[in-house]
Scaffold this active site. Structure first.
Site, short mmCIF file in Angstrom:
data_model
loop_
_atom_site.label_atom_id
_atom_site.label_comp_id
_atom_site.label_asym_id
_atom_site.label_seq_id
_atom_site.Cartn_x
_atom_site.Cartn_y
_atom_site.Cartn_z
N SER A 13 0.92 -1.22 -0.11
CA SER A 13 0.08 -0.01 0.03
C SER A 13 0.86 1.07 -0.05
O SER A 13 1.73 1.38 0.72
CB SER A 13 -0.93 0.05 1.27
OG SER A 13 -1.55 1.23 1.14
N GLY A 14 0.58 2.24 -0.92
CA GLY A 14 1.32 3.35 -0.88
C GLY A 14 2.63 3.45 -1.76
O GLY A 14 3.33 4.28 -2.20
N ALA A 15 2.88 2.03 -2.42
CA ALA A 15 4.06 1.93 -3.14
C ALA A 15 3.85 2.85 -4.36
O ALA A 15 4.84 3.08 -5.12
CB ALA A 15 4.20 0.57 -3.67
N SER A 85 -2.15 -7.42 -3.92
CA SER A 85 -2.18 -8.97 -4.24
C SER A 85 -0.93 -9.40 -3.78
O SER A 85 -0.13 -9.90 -4.39
CB SER A 85 -2.12 -8.90 -5.97
OG SER A 85 -1.36 -7.95 -6.45
N1 LIG Z 1 8.10 7.65 -7.33
C1 LIG Z 1 6.96 7.57 -6.78
N2 LIG Z 1 6.09 6.78 -7.82
C2 LIG Z 1 4.73 6.50 -7.20
N3 LIG Z 1 4.10 7.50 -6.18
C3 LIG Z 1 5.02 8.15 -5.51
C4 LIG Z 1 6.31 8.21 -5.84
N4 LIG Z 1 6.97 9.32 -5.04
C5 LIG Z 1 5.98 9.52 -4.22
N5 LIG Z 1 4.90 8.81 -4.51
C6 LIG Z 1 3.56 8.96 -3.77
O1 LIG Z 1 3.33 8.05 -3.02
C7 LIG Z 1 1.94 7.71 -3.37
C8 LIG Z 1 1.53 6.41 -3.73
O2 LIG Z 1 0.21 6.08 -3.57
P1 LIG Z 1 -0.74 5.25 -4.60
O3 LIG Z 1 -2.32 5.60 -3.96
O4 LIG Z 1 -0.29 5.47 -5.66
O5 LIG Z 1 -0.32 3.62 -4.08
P2 LIG Z 1 -0.82 2.32 -4.15
O6 LIG Z 1 0.13 1.26 -4.59
O7 LIG Z 1 -1.80 2.49 -5.09
O8 LIG Z 1 -1.58 2.08 -2.78
P3 LIG Z 1 -2.88 1.17 -2.41
O9 LIG Z 1 -2.34 -0.41 -2.33
O10 LIG Z 1 -3.21 1.65 -0.81
O11 LIG Z 1 -4.03 1.50 -3.33
C9 LIG Z 1 1.23 9.03 -3.88
O12 LIG Z 1 0.62 9.75 -2.92
C10 LIG Z 1 2.32 9.45 -4.81
O13 LIG Z 1 2.22 10.71 -5.12
#
Ligand SMILES: Nc1ncnc2c1ncn2[C@@H]1O[C@H](COP(=O)(O)OP(=O)(O)OP(=O)(O)O)[C@@H](O)[C@H]1O
Ligand SMILES: [Mg+2]
Length: 182
Positions: A13-15, A85
């Site tokens: 999450s947040g990756a 996943s």
């Molecule tokens: N290099 C990067 N690539 C992607 N996101 C980044 C990067 N640097 C910072 N971020 C920030 O990290 C956050 C990633 O959030 P995102 O919702 O895309 O994650 P996710 O993997 O979809 O998480 P979740 O599983 O909770 O849905 C965003 O706020 C984004 O702006």
């Protein structure tokens, strides 16, 4: 009809799965592809309503999403899935059912994710307030042979999107924009 494929984003999450997949979605549309992005709440409230976060429910969620991806991609749609996943076996099961399956591992160290904590969930998970939170109180099984790895603590979202699009070109699912090859 252009070749369909499934682009499968996995990672904590947040990756950056949603962030990068939205950029890739835009770029594929610009190239005239039919694109469908399966992500987040829309899926959880419709396709997977009632499923929770136990291993069984997570596997069932991914199995359903994989089924939809297969239907779409065999009909020429560029299909993108962006879900944590966490379990390798179910990702590989989905891979086995989809002809053109491209796995993208969105990698980011946990300490960076804890520092980002976009949704405030890591703080709560670390405090023991969120059960079954992947990476903190639930496992994440790193992909063994993903087609693409993007490292979001080292790359910008744009750089990661470019790496994904390049891989699609390399695999022959997308022609180069200027018509050149190689
Ligand atoms: N290099 C990067 N690539 C992607 N996101 C980044 C990067 N640097 C910072 N971020 C920030 O990290 C956050 C990633 O959030 P995102 O919702 O895309 O994650 P996710 O993997 O979809 O998480 P979740 O599983 O909770 O849905 C965003 O706020 C984004 O702006
Ligand atoms: Mg997301």
């Amino acid at each position: 009809m252009s070749t369909g494929f499934t682009l499968w984003f996995t990672g904590l999450s947040g990756a950056g799965k949603s962030t990068i997949s939205q950029l890739v979605e835009q770029r594929l549309r610009e190239r005239g592809l039919k694109v469908e992005l399966l992500d987040g709440d829309v899926v959880r409230t419709n396709l997977s309503k009632g499923l929770g976060f136990s291993k069984e429910d997570r596997d069932e969620n991914i199995r359903r999403i994989g089924f939809v991806c297969e239907l779409l991609s065999r009909n020429g749609v560029a299909t993108i899935a962006a879900f944590i996943s966490p379990y390798r076996a179910i990702r590989d099961e989905v891979r086995g059912k989809i002809a053109n399956f491209v796995e993208v591992y969105v990698e980011c160290p946990l300490d960076t994710l804890i520092a980002r904590d976009v949704k405030g969930l890591y703080k709560r998970a670390l405090a023991g307030e969120v059960k079954n939170f992947t990476g903190v109180s639930d496992p994440y099984e790193v992909p063994v042979n993903p087609e693409v790895v993007v490292r979001t603590n080292e790359q910008t979202p744009e750089q990661s999107a470019t790496a994904v699009v390049r891989k699609l070109e390399e695999l022959g699912y997308l022609s180069s924009p200027n018509g050149t090859h190689g």
